[in-house]
Design a protein around this motif. Structure first.
Motif, short mmCIF file in Angstrom:
data_model
loop_
_atom_site.label_atom_id
_atom_site.label_comp_id
_atom_site.label_asym_id
_atom_site.label_seq_id
_atom_site.Cartn_x
_atom_site.Cartn_y
_atom_site.Cartn_z
N GLY A 61 0.92 -1.46 0.21
CA GLY A 61 -0.11 0.14 -0.14
C GLY A 61 1.11 1.17 0.01
O GLY A 61 0.30 2.00 -0.19
N ALA A 62 2.15 1.25 1.24
CA ALA A 62 2.45 2.35 0.62
C ALA A 62 3.35 2.57 -0.55
O ALA A 62 3.77 3.42 -1.32
N PHE A 64 -3.51 7.37 8.15
CA PHE A 64 -2.73 6.54 8.48
C PHE A 64 -2.31 6.38 6.95
O PHE A 64 -3.31 5.67 6.08
N HIS A 65 -1.43 6.36 5.94
CA HIS A 65 -1.11 6.27 4.54
C HIS A 65 0.35 5.78 3.88
O HIS A 65 0.50 5.19 3.05
N ASP A 104 -7.12 7.09 -0.88
CA ASP A 104 -7.16 6.00 -0.31
C ASP A 104 -7.51 4.88 0.22
O ASP A 104 -8.65 5.22 1.59
N GLN A 131 -7.25 -0.13 2.70
CA GLN A 131 -8.11 -0.74 3.47
C GLN A 131 -9.71 -0.44 2.93
O GLN A 131 -10.14 -1.34 3.45
N LYS A 172 -3.99 -3.96 0.05
CA LYS A 172 -4.26 -4.88 1.13
C LYS A 172 -5.15 -6.21 0.13
O LYS A 172 -4.74 -6.89 -0.43
C1 LIG Z 1 -2.37 -0.42 5.36
C2 LIG Z 1 -2.91 0.80 5.02
C3 LIG Z 1 -1.51 1.63 4.22
C4 LIG Z 1 0.01 1.18 3.64
O1 LIG Z 1 0.09 -0.29 2.59
P1 LIG Z 1 0.87 -1.42 3.51
O2 LIG Z 1 0.29 -2.36 2.36
O3 LIG Z 1 0.78 -1.87 4.98
O4 LIG Z 1 1.81 -0.32 3.36
C5 LIG Z 1 -1.72 2.77 3.75
N1 LIG Z 1 -3.21 3.62 3.19
C6 LIG Z 1 -4.26 3.03 4.26
C7 LIG Z 1 -5.28 3.62 4.25
C8 LIG Z 1 -3.89 1.85 4.86
O5 LIG Z 1 -5.01 1.38 5.55
#
Ligand SMILES: *Cc1c(COP(=O)(O)O)cnc(C)c1O
Length: 410
Positions: free
Chosen positions: A110-111, A145-146, A230, A233, A259
């Motif tokens: 995700g990051a 949270f990103h 974003d 999740q 995810k």
């Molecule tokens: C989990 C998450 C991320 C990061 O994903 P990773 O696979 O852990 O790098 C980014 N944005 C949101 C909204 C998340 O919940």
């Protein structure tokens, strides 16, 4: 029994001895899992109400996803993007079709997809909007949270994520989630994008006020600012719709997924946008060795197909209200212990009043009785089971939660 629990301690001990101390896991050592059930090394069974932070939306080891992975493993797994594959194109086409965007750029975590969004937004800001070079600003919400890269934690408002990791990347400004006036105050002529979660997950499952996203959409359009959503999740059915932005009646300019996109088997993420935005990338400007690899693409394509064929999004929409109803009943039964229950679809946070109990302790006691959940931000217990969860599992898991909560109330 003695010897068996020794096994649990041994595995936890090895992680503690040889692993970095960057996590504080619930003391359960998982051995295997299938669909919504998990078994530990002592053979004890658990209901998974956590779904690996929404990475396991299809249920553990979904047979169609395992079969797709095995088929692809007989052929080729990693080609790098130096060549084409016969799985990447079909995956991207399907992904664009379900999400309603013209192009998708595959990454792994995700990051990385968030980093991709940041690069894309800045380049769009310079090359399309005409912002002076090096001046582009991206607006981000307080409590966001990103992900965990240095650029991303640099614009977090959470001290735990940042402390000791500076200096940070400039070019980000904060606003209050859900507050248009604070967005207008933070914005300027060099604003190229607003990067935002549709529901703030790690902040404790915080929903926006009604109408906020419509107002934000209008404001972004009027000010030529990209609205980047974003949904790492929130996306792919978690909230009871394919994408959380559908609840808001808007369409963002770009979408970030991760995810669940990997079907609970592999890390697969993507950044999606229309050509007018995505085409700021040219060969050499961005990439990832493993991003869009043949195996990941085969599994992710099957994952999207399974969501559709098994109507898992509709299922989340049906099961979510049942889970919510039961958790509200727990709140009633638990007196002042639970101060709030909030969420959407199969993504619900139960906020524990720290004056009356500890979320962590409740999570550990639930685990002892066979229900897996996890606290986030000290006080919020997260319920986000696989979208395949059944009414019987919801009844059983919430009954156990209720027992634990009533006991904790004293
Ligand atoms: C989990 C998450 C991320 C990061 O994903 P990773 O696979 O852990 O790098 C980014 N944005 C949101 C909204 C998340 O919940």
């Amino acid at each position: 029994m003695e010897q068996k629990s020794g096994t649990t301690e041994m595995y936890i001990g090895l992680e503690q001895r040889y692993g970095a101390r960057n996590y504080h896991p619930v003391p359960v050592v998982v051995d295997r899992a299938l669909d919504c059930l998990v078994w530990d090394v002592q053979g004890r069974e658990y209901i998974d109400m956590m779904g690996a932070y929404s990475a396991v939306s299809h249920g553990h080891l979904h047979p169609r996803l395992v079969a797709a992975a095995k088929r692809q493993l007989e052929k080729v797994a990693v080609t790098s993007r130096a060549y084409h594959s016969n799985t990447l194109g079909p995956f991207l086409a399907k992904l664009c079709d379900v999400a309603g965007f013209e192009r998708a750029l595959p990454m792994n975590t995700g990051a990385e997809a968030v980093e991709t969004a940041i690069k894309c937004a800045r380049r769009w800001g310079y090359r399309v909007k005409g912002i002076p070079d090096g001046q582009a600003e991206i607006l981000v919400a307080r409590g966001n949270f990103h992900g965990r890269t240095n650029t991303i934690i640099g614009f977090s408002s959470e001290a735990d994520y940042r402390a000791g990791f500076g200096p940070f990347t400039p070019g980000f400004r904060h606003f209050d989630f859900g507050d248009m006036a604070s967005i207008e105050a933070a914005a300027g002529p060099n604003t190229c994008a607003v990067l935002i979660e549709p529901i703030q997950g790690e902040a404790g499952i915080v929903l926006p006020p009604p109408g906020f996203f419509r107002a934000l959409r209008d404001w972004c359009t009027k000010n030529r600012v990209l609205l980047i959503d974003d949904e790492v999740q929130a996306g792919l059915g978690r909230t009871g719709k394919w994408f959380a932005f559908e609840h808001e009646g808007i369409r963002p300019d770009a979408l970030i997924l991760g995810k669940a996109l990997g079907g609970g088997l592999l890390p697969v993420s993507a950044f999606l946008a229309d050509a007018a935005v995505m085409d700021v990338f040219n060969p050499g400007s961005h990439g990832s060795t493993f991003g869009g690899n043949a195996l990941a693409a085969a599994v992710a394509l099957e994952g999207l197909q399974v969501l559709e064929d098994e109507k898992l999004v509709e299922r989340a929409a049906q099961m979510g209200p049942l889970l919510m109803e039961r958790l509200l009943e727990v709140q009633k039964a638990a007196g002042q212990l639970v101060r709030d229950v909030r969420g959407r679809g199969l993504w619900i946070g139960v906020d524990i009043d720290p004056a009356h109990g500890s979320a962590r302790e409740l999570v550990e006691r639930m685990a002892q009785r066979g229900v897996l959940s996890k606290e986030t931000h000290e006080t919020v217990i997260r319920f986000a089971p696989p979208l395949t969860v059944t009414p019987a599992l919801i009844e059983k898991a919430t009954r156990i939660f209720r027992e634990v909560a009533v006991e904790a109330r004293g």
